[in-house]
Motif scaffolding. Structure first.
Motif, mmCIF file in Angstrom:
data_model
loop_
_atom_site.group_PDB
_atom_site.id
_atom_site.type_symbol
_atom_site.label_atom_id
_atom_site.label_comp_id
_atom_site.label_asym_id
_atom_site.label_seq_id
_atom_site.Cartn_x
_atom_site.Cartn_y
_atom_site.Cartn_z
ATOM 1 N N GLU A 23 -3.678 -3.224 5.973
ATOM 2 C CA GLU A 23 -2.828 -2.431 5.081
ATOM 3 C C GLU A 23 -2.253 -1.271 5.891
ATOM 4 O OE1 GLU A 23 -4.924 -1.496 1.464
ATOM 5 O OE2 GLU A 23 -5.682 -3.536 1.298
ATOM 6 N N ASN A 24 -1.165 -1.563 6.617
ATOM 7 C CA ASN A 24 -0.634 -0.578 7.552
ATOM 8 C C ASN A 24 0.734 -0.036 7.158
ATOM 9 O OD1 ASN A 24 0.987 -2.721 8.301
ATOM 10 N ND2 ASN A 24 0.100 -2.958 10.323
ATOM 11 N N VAL A 25 1.020 0.024 5.883
ATOM 12 C CA VAL A 25 2.097 0.778 5.246
ATOM 13 C C VAL A 25 3.514 0.253 5.470
ATOM 14 C CG1 VAL A 25 3.145 3.085 5.005
ATOM 15 C CG2 VAL A 25 0.690 2.885 5.254
ATOM 16 N N ILE A 26 3.858 -0.181 6.682
ATOM 17 C CA ILE A 26 5.272 -0.415 7.001
ATOM 18 C C ILE A 26 5.432 -1.522 8.039
ATOM 19 C CG2 ILE A 26 5.245 1.383 8.780
ATOM 20 C CD1 ILE A 26 8.099 2.171 7.847
ATOM 21 N N HIS A 27 6.552 -2.221 7.936
ATOM 22 C CA HIS A 27 6.943 -3.229 8.926
ATOM 23 C C HIS A 27 8.318 -2.852 9.442
ATOM 24 C CE1 HIS A 27 8.075 -7.064 10.757
ATOM 25 N NE2 HIS A 27 9.232 -6.905 10.131
ATOM 26 N N GLY A 28 8.553 -3.092 10.722
ATOM 27 C CA GLY A 28 9.878 -2.906 11.306
ATOM 28 C C GLY A 28 10.179 -4.002 12.302
ATOM 29 N N SER A 29 11.416 -4.466 12.320
ATOM 30 C CA SER A 29 11.831 -5.503 13.274
ATOM 31 C C SER A 29 11.593 -5.030 14.702
ATOM 32 C CB SER A 29 13.314 -5.819 13.096
ATOM 33 O OG SER A 29 13.585 -6.273 11.804
ATOM 34 N N ASP A 30 11.243 -5.994 15.579
ATOM 35 C CA ASP A 30 10.922 -5.635 16.959
ATOM 36 C C ASP A 30 12.002 -5.990 17.977
ATOM 37 O OD1 ASP A 30 10.652 -8.373 17.000
ATOM 38 O OD2 ASP A 30 8.552 -8.378 17.630
ATOM 39 N N SER A 31 13.113 -6.585 17.533
ATOM 40 C CA SER A 31 14.191 -6.949 18.457
ATOM 41 C C SER A 31 15.470 -7.156 17.654
ATOM 42 C CB SER A 31 13.842 -8.248 19.202
ATOM 43 O OG SER A 31 13.853 -9.340 18.297
ATOM 44 N N PRO A 32 16.625 -7.127 18.314
ATOM 45 C CA PRO A 32 17.875 -7.402 17.600
ATOM 46 C C PRO A 32 17.885 -8.795 16.960
ATOM 47 C CG PRO A 32 18.338 -6.384 19.713
ATOM 48 C CD PRO A 32 16.861 -6.693 19.696
ATOM 49 N N GLU A 33 17.311 -9.776 17.655
ATOM 50 C CA GLU A 33 17.278 -11.141 17.128
ATOM 51 C C GLU A 33 16.428 -11.207 15.857
ATOM 52 O OE1 GLU A 33 18.304 -10.855 21.248
ATOM 53 O OE2 GLU A 33 16.376 -10.328 20.352
ATOM 54 N N ASN A 34 15.238 -10.606 15.901
ATOM 55 C CA ASN A 34 14.379 -10.620 14.723
ATOM 56 C C ASN A 34 14.946 -9.767 13.594
ATOM 57 O OD1 ASN A 34 12.516 -12.482 15.599
ATOM 58 N ND2 ASN A 34 11.162 -10.945 16.489
ATOM 59 N N ASP A 82 0.815 -1.216 0.000
ATOM 60 C CA ASP A 82 0.000 0.000 0.000
ATOM 61 C C ASP A 82 0.846 1.262 0.000
ATOM 62 O OD1 ASP A 82 0.641 -0.849 2.651
ATOM 63 O OD2 ASP A 82 -0.986 0.342 3.499
ATOM 64 N N ALA A 83 2.001 1.228 0.643
ATOM 65 C CA ALA A 83 2.895 2.391 0.619
ATOM 66 C C ALA A 83 3.397 2.660 -0.797
ATOM 67 C CB ALA A 83 4.074 2.176 1.565
ATOM 68 N N ILE A 84 3.699 1.591 -1.528
ATOM 69 C CA ILE A 84 4.169 1.734 -2.910
ATOM 70 C C ILE A 84 3.031 2.263 -3.788
ATOM 71 C CG2 ILE A 84 5.252 0.565 -4.870
ATOM 72 C CD1 ILE A 84 6.904 0.453 -2.188
ATOM 73 N N LYS A 85 1.857 1.632 -3.696
ATOM 74 C CA LYS A 85 0.707 2.029 -4.523
ATOM 75 C C LYS A 85 0.297 3.468 -4.270
ATOM 76 C CE LYS A 85 -1.166 -2.630 -4.721
ATOM 77 N NZ LYS A 85 -2.082 -3.573 -4.082
ATOM 78 N N ARG A 86 0.406 3.911 -3.021
ATOM 79 C CA ARG A 86 -0.022 5.263 -2.654
ATOM 80 C C ARG A 86 1.084 6.298 -2.816
ATOM 81 N NH1 ARG A 86 -2.089 4.846 3.113
ATOM 82 N NH2 ARG A 86 -2.478 7.061 2.748
ATOM 83 N N ARG A 87 2.238 5.864 -3.308
ATOM 84 C CA ARG A 87 3.377 6.758 -3.565
ATOM 85 C C ARG A 87 3.863 7.472 -2.299
ATOM 86 N NH1 ARG A 87 2.861 8.514 -9.685
ATOM 87 N NH2 ARG A 87 1.566 6.799 -10.369
ATOM 88 N N LEU A 88 4.012 6.690 -1.230
ATOM 89 C CA LEU A 88 4.481 7.214 0.045
ATOM 90 C C LEU A 88 5.959 6.935 0.299
ATOM 91 C CD1 LEU A 88 1.440 6.191 2.283
ATOM 92 C CD2 LEU A 88 1.987 8.479 1.425
ATOM 93 N N MET A 89 6.612 6.221 -0.613
ATOM 94 C CA MET A 89 8.010 5.836 -0.396
ATOM 95 C C MET A 89 8.902 7.027 -0.073
ATOM 96 S SD MET A 89 8.772 2.825 -3.202
ATOM 97 C CE MET A 89 10.506 3.171 -3.129
ATOM 98 N N GLY A 90 8.841 8.042 -0.905
ATOM 99 C CA GLY A 90 9.719 9.204 -0.723
ATOM 100 C C GLY A 90 9.521 9.879 0.615
ATOM 101 N N GLU A 91 8.264 10.063 1.009
ATOM 102 C CA GLU A 91 7.951 10.707 2.283
ATOM 103 C C GLU A 91 8.474 9.882 3.458
ATOM 104 O OE1 GLU A 91 6.634 13.183 5.215
ATOM 105 O OE2 GLU A 91 6.682 13.639 3.076
ATOM 106 N N ILE A 92 8.269 8.575 3.404
ATOM 107 C CA ILE A 92 8.711 7.719 4.516
ATOM 108 C C ILE A 92 10.234 7.651 4.571
ATOM 109 C CG2 ILE A 92 8.656 5.368 5.445
ATOM 110 C CD1 ILE A 92 5.752 5.194 4.253
#
Length: 134
Positions: free
Chosen positions: A113-124, A13-23
């Motif tokens: 469709e929540n735009v972004i994922h980020g790791s939650d720990s050093p292991e992950n 959804d971030a790609i489709k909505r053209r949010l890459m540059g902003e993020i």
């Protein structure tokens, strides 16, 4: 504080909505460095591996369909306290709890469709970086 690497993925959804540059701009303005990046299309096998903790949930088929609906932008982001810092920038997974000013709080109105994922720990972070960047 420690220098860390984390895995960040802009979802279809971030790609489709053209949010890459902003993020990306937000990430860089915060002082983090994007050291690896690529656009990729995910298949159901890697989605099942990445979201293995969600396989038994009734919403998993919808999540899988969404994540395979278009390309994602995968990144390795580095910097001081990058894992926790990025998680704070991203905002709560439940977008209705994500604070204004966070990426999800500003750009998302749908739990799946929540735009972004980020790791939650050093292991992950290490597992996810290896999974998506080899």
């Amino acid at each position: 504080m420690s220098y860390e690497k984390t895995y960040i993925m802009l979802k279809p959804d971030a790609i489709k909505r053209r949010l890459m540059g902003e993020i990306i701009s937000r990430i860089e303005k915060k002082g983090y460095h994007i050291t690896q990046a690529k656009i990729m299309t995910l298949d159901e096998t890697i989605i099942a591996e990445h979201y293995s903790h969600l396989l038994d949930h009734p919403f998993f088929p919808k999540l899988s369909a969404f994540m395979t609906s278009g390309p994602v932008f995968a990144m390795v982001v580095e910097g001081e306290n990058a894992i926790n810092g990025m998680r704070q920038m991203i905002g709560a997974t439940n977008v209705f709890e994500a604070a204004p000013g966070t990426i999800r709080g500003d750009y998302t109105n749908n739990v799946t469709e929540n735009v972004i994922h980020g790791s939650d720990s050093p292991e992950n972070a290490a597992i996810e970086i290896a999974r998506f960047f080899g």
